[in-house]
Design a protein around this motif. Structure first.
Motif, PDB file in Angstrom:
ATOM      1  N   PRO A  90       6.212 -10.035   4.765  1.00 17.28           N
ATOM      2  CA  PRO A  90       7.116  -9.849   5.892  1.00 17.28           C
ATOM      3  C   PRO A  90       6.632  -8.715   6.785  1.00 17.28           C
ATOM      4  CG  PRO A  90       8.073  -8.969   3.876  1.00 17.28           C
ATOM      5  CD  PRO A  90       6.844  -9.723   3.475  1.00 17.28           C
ATOM      6  N   ARG A  91       6.605  -8.960   8.094  1.00 23.34           N
ATOM      7  CA  ARG A  91       6.120  -7.966   9.036  1.00 23.34           C
ATOM      8  C   ARG A  91       7.058  -6.764   9.082  1.00 23.34           C
ATOM      9  NH1 ARG A  91       1.871  -9.275   8.377  1.00 23.34           N
ATOM     10  NH2 ARG A  91       0.822 -11.064   9.262  1.00 23.34           N
ATOM     11  N   SER A  92       6.508  -5.589   8.891  1.00 18.51           N
ATOM     12  CA  SER A  92       7.295  -4.360   8.976  1.00 18.51           C
ATOM     13  C   SER A  92       6.337  -3.196   9.126  1.00 18.51           C
ATOM     14  CB  SER A  92       8.147  -4.162   7.709  1.00 18.51           C
ATOM     15  OG  SER A  92       7.325  -3.784   6.618  1.00 18.51           O
ATOM     16  N   PRO A  93       6.805  -2.084   9.712  1.00 16.65           N
ATOM     17  CA  PRO A  93       5.937  -0.905   9.801  1.00 16.65           C
ATOM     18  C   PRO A  93       5.452  -0.426   8.439  1.00 16.65           C
ATOM     19  CG  PRO A  93       7.818  -0.666  11.269  1.00 16.65           C
ATOM     20  CD  PRO A  93       8.074  -1.904  10.436  1.00 16.65           C
ATOM     21  N   LEU A  94       6.274  -0.577   7.409  1.00 13.88           N
ATOM     22  CA  LEU A  94       5.868  -0.135   6.081  1.00 13.88           C
ATOM     23  C   LEU A  94       4.679  -0.945   5.578  1.00 13.88           C
ATOM     24  CD1 LEU A  94       6.220   1.609   3.588  1.00 13.88           C
ATOM     25  CD2 LEU A  94       7.940  -0.011   2.761  1.00 13.88           C
ATOM     26  N   LEU A  95       4.701  -2.256   5.792  1.00 12.87           N
ATOM     27  CA  LEU A  95       3.584  -3.090   5.367  1.00 12.87           C
ATOM     28  C   LEU A  95       2.313  -2.706   6.124  1.00 12.87           C
ATOM     29  CD1 LEU A  95       2.749  -5.457   3.558  1.00 12.87           C
ATOM     30  CD2 LEU A  95       3.241  -6.971   5.476  1.00 12.87           C
ATOM     31  N   GLY A  96       2.458  -2.444   7.415  1.00 15.88           N
ATOM     32  CA  GLY A  96       1.308  -2.002   8.190  1.00 15.88           C
ATOM     33  C   GLY A  96       0.779  -0.669   7.704  1.00 15.88           C
ATOM     34  N   ALA A  97       1.695   0.242   7.383  1.00 15.77           N
ATOM     35  CA  ALA A  97       1.286   1.553   6.874  1.00 15.77           C
ATOM     36  C   ALA A  97       0.558   1.406   5.546  1.00 15.77           C
ATOM     37  CB  ALA A  97       2.507   2.450   6.710  1.00 15.77           C
ATOM     38  N   LEU A  98       1.080   0.561   4.650  1.00 10.57           N
ATOM     39  CA  LEU A  98       0.433   0.342   3.357  1.00 10.57           C
ATOM     40  C   LEU A  98      -1.001  -0.165   3.555  1.00 10.57           C
ATOM     41  CD1 LEU A  98       1.933  -1.269   0.195  1.00 10.57           C
ATOM     42  CD2 LEU A  98      -0.248  -2.080   1.065  1.00 10.57           C
ATOM     43  N   THR A  99      -1.171  -1.131   4.465  1.00  5.56           N
ATOM     44  CA  THR A  99      -2.504  -1.654   4.746  1.00  5.56           C
ATOM     45  C   THR A  99      -3.418  -0.548   5.257  1.00  5.56           C
ATOM     46  OG1 THR A  99      -1.552  -3.815   5.296  1.00  5.56           O
ATOM     47  CG2 THR A  99      -3.779  -3.383   6.052  1.00  5.56           C
ATOM     48  N   GLY A 100      -2.867   0.308   6.115  1.00  5.33           N
ATOM     49  CA  GLY A 100      -3.655   1.422   6.628  1.00  5.33           C
ATOM     50  C   GLY A 100      -4.052   2.395   5.543  1.00  5.33           C
ATOM     51  N   PHE A 101      -3.102   2.778   4.702  1.00  7.61           N
ATOM     52  CA  PHE A 101      -3.394   3.719   3.616  1.00  7.61           C
ATOM     53  C   PHE A 101      -4.437   3.141   2.644  1.00  7.61           C
ATOM     54  CE2 PHE A 101       1.151   5.325   4.321  1.00  7.61           C
ATOM     55  CZ  PHE A 101       0.726   6.397   5.095  1.00  7.61           C
ATOM     56  N   GLN A 102      -4.373   1.840   2.405  1.00 12.91           N
ATOM     57  CA  GLN A 102      -5.338   1.191   1.505  1.00 12.91           C
ATOM     58  C   GLN A 102      -6.763   1.286   2.035  1.00 12.91           C
ATOM     59  OE1 GLN A 102      -3.646  -2.761   1.152  1.00 12.91           O
ATOM     60  NE2 GLN A 102      -3.101  -2.400  -0.989  1.00 12.91           N
ATOM     61  N   ASN A 103      -6.904   1.295   3.347  1.00 13.83           N
ATOM     62  CA  ASN A 103      -8.228   1.238   3.955  1.00 13.83           C
ATOM     63  C   ASN A 103      -8.702   2.576   4.532  1.00 13.83           C
ATOM     64  OD1 ASN A 103      -9.165  -1.801   4.121  1.00 13.83           O
ATOM     65  ND2 ASN A 103      -6.952  -1.787   4.439  1.00 13.83           N
ATOM     66  N   ALA A 104      -7.842   3.577   4.501  1.00 15.07           N
ATOM     67  CA  ALA A 104      -8.226   4.895   5.012  1.00 15.07           C
ATOM     68  C   ALA A 104      -9.034   5.645   3.955  1.00 15.07           C
ATOM     69  CB  ALA A 104      -6.980   5.691   5.385  1.00 15.07           C
ATOM     70  N   ARG A 105     -10.085   6.302   4.380  1.00 17.65           N
ATOM     71  CA  ARG A 105     -10.924   7.059   3.456  1.00 17.65           C
ATOM     72  C   ARG A 105     -10.591   8.543   3.454  1.00 17.65           C
ATOM     73  NH1 ARG A 105     -16.727   5.779   5.514  1.00 17.65           N
ATOM     74  NH2 ARG A 105     -15.603   5.919   7.502  1.00 17.65           N
ATOM     75  N   GLY A 106      -9.787   8.981   4.414  1.00 18.70           N
ATOM     76  CA  GLY A 106      -9.440  10.394   4.497  1.00 18.70           C
ATOM     77  C   GLY A 106      -8.443  10.807   3.431  1.00 18.70           C
TER      78      GLY A 106
ATOM     79  N   MET B 168     -14.476  12.641   3.131  1.00 20.90           N
ATOM     80  CA  MET B 168     -13.801  12.559   4.426  1.00 20.90           C
ATOM     81  C   MET B 168     -12.403  13.160   4.323  1.00 20.90           C
ATOM     82  SD  MET B 168     -13.254   9.231   6.876  1.00 20.90           S
ATOM     83  CE  MET B 168     -15.003   9.102   7.149  1.00 20.90           C
ATOM     84  N   LYS B 169     -12.041  13.989   5.285  1.00 17.79           N
ATOM     85  CA  LYS B 169     -10.786  14.718   5.189  1.00 17.79           C
ATOM     86  C   LYS B 169      -9.610  14.035   5.880  1.00 17.79           C
ATOM     87  CE  LYS B 169     -12.956  19.280   4.766  1.00 17.79           C
ATOM     88  NZ  LYS B 169     -13.042  20.642   5.351  1.00 17.79           N
ATOM     89  N   ARG B 170      -9.823  13.518   7.100  1.00 14.63           N
ATOM     90  CA  ARG B 170      -8.688  13.056   7.904  1.00 14.63           C
ATOM     91  C   ARG B 170      -8.916  11.674   8.501  1.00 14.63           C
ATOM     92  NH1 ARG B 170      -7.117  18.484  11.426  1.00 14.63           N
ATOM     93  NH2 ARG B 170      -6.213  19.661   9.701  1.00 14.63           N
ATOM     94  N   SER B 171      -7.871  10.850   8.413  1.00 14.46           N
ATOM     95  CA  SER B 171      -7.895   9.519   9.033  1.00 14.46           C
ATOM     96  C   SER B 171      -6.732   9.402  10.004  1.00 14.46           C
ATOM     97  CB  SER B 171      -7.777   8.422   7.973  1.00 14.46           C
ATOM     98  OG  SER B 171      -8.823   8.495   7.038  1.00 14.46           O
ATOM     99  N   ALA B 172      -6.918   8.587  11.010  1.00 16.51           N
ATOM    100  CA  ALA B 172      -5.810   8.186  11.882  1.00 16.51           C
ATOM    101  C   ALA B 172      -5.550   6.707  11.628  1.00 16.51           C
ATOM    102  CB  ALA B 172      -6.161   8.415  13.349  1.00 16.51           C
ATOM    103  N   ILE B 173      -4.293   6.367  11.377  1.00 17.14           N
ATOM    104  CA  ILE B 173      -3.894   4.968  11.169  1.00 17.14           C
ATOM    105  C   ILE B 173      -2.968   4.588  12.314  1.00 17.14           C
ATOM    106  CG2 ILE B 173      -2.670   3.352   9.676  1.00 17.14           C
ATOM    107  CD1 ILE B 173      -3.384   5.250   7.327  1.00 17.14           C
ATOM    108  N   ILE B 174      -3.374   3.587  13.090  1.00 22.16           N
ATOM    109  CA  ILE B 174      -2.567   3.134  14.220  1.00 22.16           C
ATOM    110  C   ILE B 174      -2.048   1.738  13.929  1.00 22.16           C
ATOM    111  CG2 ILE B 174      -2.520   2.676  16.700  1.00 22.16           C
ATOM    112  CD1 ILE B 174      -4.848   4.607  17.004  1.00 22.16           C
ATOM    113  N   LEU B 175      -0.744   1.578  14.006  1.00 16.07           N
ATOM    114  CA  LEU B 175      -0.125   0.270  13.768  1.00 16.07           C
ATOM    115  C   LEU B 175      -0.056  -0.485  15.084  1.00 16.07           C
ATOM    116  CD1 LEU B 175       2.774   1.239  11.317  1.00 16.07           C
ATOM    117  CD2 LEU B 175       0.340   0.852  10.852  1.00 16.07           C
ATOM    118  N   ALA B 176      -0.795  -1.584  15.171  1.00 19.54           N
ATOM    119  CA  ALA B 176      -0.901  -2.308  16.444  1.00 19.54           C
ATOM    120  C   ALA B 176      -0.569  -3.785  16.305  1.00 19.54           C
ATOM    121  CB  ALA B 176      -2.315  -2.147  17.004  1.00 19.54           C
ATOM    122  N   GLY B 177       0.067  -4.174  15.208  1.00 21.37           N
ATOM    123  CA  GLY B 177       0.281  -5.591  14.953  1.00 21.37           C
ATOM    124  C   GLY B 177       1.567  -6.176  15.496  1.00 21.37           C
TER     125      GLY B 177
END
Length: 209
Positions: A75-91, A1-10
């Motif tokens: 602690p809630r932060s965009p960086l934590l959300g991004a890390l979670t997204g990167f961990q689960n993205a397959r792209g 898989m080449k590309r993922s979209a990660i949307i922070l919605a929390g």
């Protein structure tokens, strides 16, 4: 898989009294405006929620193809959300987006991902030096490592992650105006006044010849 979209919605917005992802813009949640805009740009979409309850709400609302993930504890932060997204993205590369930008440009999103092929990140930058880390493309594994390192040092902002990336290309918003002349792709709904303005902007889009 080449590309993922990660949307922070929390995020929870006190100004709206609810998560901004669910705020209605012309009868449709802001989140769905973003998802509709980027449909077809990436091979998968990862949505980062802040709780199990929020995940269940989003799951009922969304197409089952959207992968809804709950934020890691901390602690809630965009960086934590991004890390979670990167961990689960397959792209191999990921487009990082907020949930409150209803006019995300498909052309700019594709352009940033195309430029990211030989880079750790491609990030829009304004003439005053301000950057748009939440509308940027990243090499997924490299960004994940950088995000983890930043959090280990108790640094919670996205710029701390970016500072640990070696090959970053900044794209001037002046150049992006050739694609999106008014740069509405960067318009975020942060207040009720912004929501009204977004409604007016949508009406203009629908009535433009």
């Amino acid at each position: 898989m080449k590309r993922s979209a990660i949307i922070l919605a929390g995020g929870f917005s006190r100004r709206f009294g609810q998560p901004k992802a669910l705020v209605q813009l012309e009868g449709k949640p802001l989140l769905l405006h973003v998802l509709d805009r980027i449909s077809g740009v990436t091979d998968e979409t990862v949505l980062v929620a802040s709780s199990i309850d929020q995940k269940q709400t989003f799951t009922r609302l969304l197409n089952p193809e959207v992968k809804v993930i709950v934020d890691e504890q901390g602690p809630r932060s965009p960086l934590l959300g991004a890390l979670t997204g990167f961990q689960n993205a397959r792209g191999e590369h990921s487009l990082l987006l907020p949930c409150d930008a209803p006019f995300v440009s498909v052309e700019i999103a594709s352009f940033l991902l195309d430029l990211c092929l030989q880079r750790d990140a491609v990030i829009p930058r304004w003439p005053n030096g301000y950057i748009e880390p939440l509308q940027a493309a990243y090499q997924t594994k490299t960004a994940l490592t950088a995000a983890k390192t930043a959090l280990e040092h108790e640094e919670l902002d996205l710029r701390s992650m970016i500072a640990r990336l070696r090959k970053v290309r900044y794209v001037s918003t002046r150049a992006l105006r050739r694609i999106d002349p008014k740069l509405t792709t960067f318009f975020n709904v942060n207040t009720p006044e912004d929501l009204k303005r977004a409604g007016s902007m949508l009406c203009l889009l629908y009535t433009s010849p």
